[in-house]
Enzyme design. Structure first.
Site, short mmCIF file in Angstrom:
data_model
loop_
_atom_site.label_atom_id
_atom_site.label_comp_id
_atom_site.label_asym_id
_atom_site.label_seq_id
_atom_site.Cartn_x
_atom_site.Cartn_y
_atom_site.Cartn_z
N LYS A 126 0.93 -1.18 -0.10
CA LYS A 126 0.01 -0.15 -0.05
C LYS A 126 0.87 1.23 0.03
CE LYS A 126 -1.84 2.61 3.20
NZ LYS A 126 -1.95 4.09 2.29
N GLU A 173 -1.61 7.57 0.20
CA GLU A 173 -2.84 7.96 -0.51
C GLU A 173 -2.49 9.37 -1.24
OE1 GLU A 173 -2.43 7.38 2.73
OE2 GLU A 173 -3.43 8.97 4.02
N GLY A 180 7.09 5.07 7.70
CA GLY A 180 6.38 6.34 8.13
C GLY A 180 6.57 6.99 9.27
N GLY A 194 3.83 4.00 13.46
CA GLY A 194 4.57 2.68 13.56
C GLY A 194 4.15 1.95 14.89
N GLU A 212 10.66 1.52 9.82
CA GLU A 212 11.78 2.68 9.73
C GLU A 212 10.84 3.93 9.99
OE1 GLU A 212 14.49 2.06 8.79
OE2 GLU A 212 14.48 -0.01 8.17
N CYS A 268 13.56 11.59 6.05
CA CYS A 268 13.65 11.08 7.34
C CYS A 268 15.31 11.18 7.78
CB CYS A 268 13.45 9.59 7.40
SG CYS A 268 14.40 8.38 6.36
N GLU A 303 11.01 16.15 15.00
CA GLU A 303 11.37 16.05 13.59
C GLU A 303 10.29 17.19 12.84
OE1 GLU A 303 9.42 12.67 11.50
OE2 GLU A 303 11.44 12.59 10.44
#
Ligand code: NAD
Length: 507
Positions: free
Chosen positions: A191, A194, A244, A249, A266, A300, A400
């Site tokens: 997947k 989106e 993501g 996660g 990750e 990331c 982040e």
């Protein structure tokens, strides 16, 4: 010098709206309720794709197809050389489609076309490397366990793998996972985000052309819920590999725990780069600017937490400001553009809120801050931003930002620099700039990160493992360690001849 270098809209014609469907059990299908997701180009403000908006039913059909394909051995029991041959053909087909795939990737993500081309071509190389590794899988044989025993340790594909990817490097991140899972003999449900479904959807046709048996890879388009959630909870799934946000996660990890599914994650990063006075400061400044603005900081691995020795901090920040002003921001379709748009208006607002909060907390904006208007394009851009006078406990130094925003901290001793690096929830990557190899090695040993760069930044190779420690994730991708994630280990103990004394003694 101008505050920044801007590239206006190219004014070129955009391609027709792309229509994406699922690819389940070898068939292109619409969503079971015919739902569609529309994607608007972040830079150009026009519709670029309509994609099936998957339902839980669609996701379950994909999982069932992958289960059937795994269990009947149509892929898992093929000779490794045959699997490798398919992966190599896929790599060639991706290579043939670099321009088409890069164009839609640019329109959906807002990233510069030159970088999208590099990403797709680089992804083809990941497929090649996975093909090479497929033929090197070995287990162990143990011949010293006794005169009548021979034991072997076999590596077997783990089974059905759910692969869930984000929007920032859609095709690259997919290719960090899928070819390695296939090389191991697994079957997969994929997947994409989106926001960026098209290159993943395009892959379906390439896999078919390359001769991948039906049902081995199934692509379901749509949202985290219900598609992603079905892919992580379905009892027929053996492993989930996810890239993501840390929040999603953790959610996946919790739900997978109920059925003890294997999970590889990750996640986010807040990656430090330490600059010592004896470093090649020209190279360091260039790499810091690259590490901050590449992919508009939506990366990331962004090296956006700079820790500079106090003696050179003022001069180094001045270099960063001057270099930043030469980076070309603007229309992603112009080959000269180095930094494009921000993925969604919501994410743009989050970036701006982080910068404003830093200012309110007492940090100084040495450059930029605020939304950027590119002539002829929308307003979904952010100014290159450098934040100084940052305290280590401020949110801007710890969280982040995922935007073109650099924070600067200072240090005086090696120990202080290392402790600033490790005083972080994340541990994806870290870097050091010094001409003293002993300093570099001591740093590499002491820093808590999955990847350490010395006198370079974001140099990656298909041969090297990639992944994070702490809140940046678990498991490794790419290279031999990436392949190993997709195996289950089975010990086989064989007795030679009937030499064992019976346990039951006759009375
Ligand atoms: P996200 O977590 O919002 O979404 C990632 C994917 O998960 C998407 O496909 C999304 O649809 C899906 N998803 C959302 N909710 C779900 C659920 N409940 N169950 C299953 N799937 C679900 O992340 P994003 O905004 O797309 O990407 C940005 C984040 O990704 C950043 O935090 C970044 O650091 C991280 N990232 C990490 C790496 C890495 O390798 N460490 C690489 C790229 C991005």
């Amino acid at each position: 010098m101008a505050e920044m270098t801007l590239i206006s809209a190219t004014g070129g014609a955009l391609p027709a709206v792309r229509v994406n469907r699922h690819w389940i059990d070898g068939q292109m299908t619409a969503a079971s309720d015919n739902g569609l997701t529309e994607r608007v180009s972040p830079a150009h403000g026009v519709v670029v794709s309509h994609s099936a908006r998957g339902t839980a039913e669609d996701a379950a059909a994909a999982v069932q197809a992958a289960r059937r394909a795994f269990d009947d051995g149509r892929w898992s029991r093929l000779a490794a050389r045959e699997r490798a041959a398919v992966l190599l053909r896929v790599a060639d087909l991706i290579g043939d489609q670099v321009n088409e795939m890069a164009l839609i990737e640019t329109l959906e993500t807002g990233k510069p076309i030159s970088q999208a081309r590099g990403e797709i071509a680089g992804a083809a190389d990941l497929w090649r490397h996975a093909a090479a590794l497929a033929r090197t899988v070995e287990g162990d044989s143990l011949n010293g366990l006794g005169p009548d025993i021979l034991a072997t340790v076999l590596k077997e594909p783990i089974g059905v793998v759910s692969i869930i990817t984000p929007w920032n490097f859609p095709f690259w991140i997919l290719s960090q996972k899928l070819p390695f899972a296939l090389a191991a003999g697994c079957t997969c449900v994929v997947k994409p985000s989106e926001f960026t479904p098209s290159t993943t959807a395009m892959l379906g046709a390439l896999l078919e052309k390359a001769g991948l048996p039906q049902g081995v890879v199934n692509i379901v388009l749509g949202h985290g819920h219900p598609v992603g959630s079905t892919m992580t909870t379905h009892p027929m799934v053996d492993m989930i590999t996810f890239t993501g946000s840390t929040a999603v996660g953790k959610l996946i990890s919790h739900t997978a725990a109920d059925r003890l599914k294997k999970v590889a994650l990750e996640l986010g990063g807040k990656n430090p780069q330490v600059i010592f006075p004896d470093a090649d400061l020209d190279s360091a400044a260039d790499a810091v600017v690259f590490g901050t603005y590449f992919n508009a900081g939506q990366c990331c691995n962004a090296g956006s937490r700079i820790i500079v020795h106090a003696d050179i901090a003022q001069d180094f920040v001045a270099r960063l400001v001057a270099l930043t002003q030469q980076v070309t921001f603007g229309d992603p379709l112009d080959p000269a553009t180095q930094v494009g748009a921000i993925v969604t208006p919501e994410h743009l607002a989050r970036i701006d809120a982080s910068v404003q909060a830093a200012q309110a907390a007492g940090a100084r904006i040495a450059l930029g801050g605020g939304l950027l208007q590119v002539p002829g394009l929308g307003q979904q851009f952010y100014r290159p931003t450098i934040v100084t006078d940052v305290a280590p406990d401020m949110a801007i130094a710890r969280d982040e930002v995922f935007g073109p925003v650099l924070t600067v901290l200072t240090f005086e001793t090696f120990e202080q620099a290392l402790s600033l690096c490790n005083d972080a929830e994340y541990g994806l990557s870290a870097g050091i700039w010094s001409s003293d190899v002993h300093t570099c090695l001591a740093f590499a040993r002491g820093v808590q990160a999955g990847t350490v760069w010395t006198n370079t930044w974001m140099d990656g190779f298909p041969e090297l493992a990639f992944g994070g420690v702490k809140q940046s994730g678990q498991g490794r991708e790419i290279g031999r360690y990436g392949l190993e994630e997709f195996f289950e280990i089975k010990s086989v103990v064989m007795r030679i001849g009937r030499t064992r004394t019976n346990w039951v003694r006759p009375r």
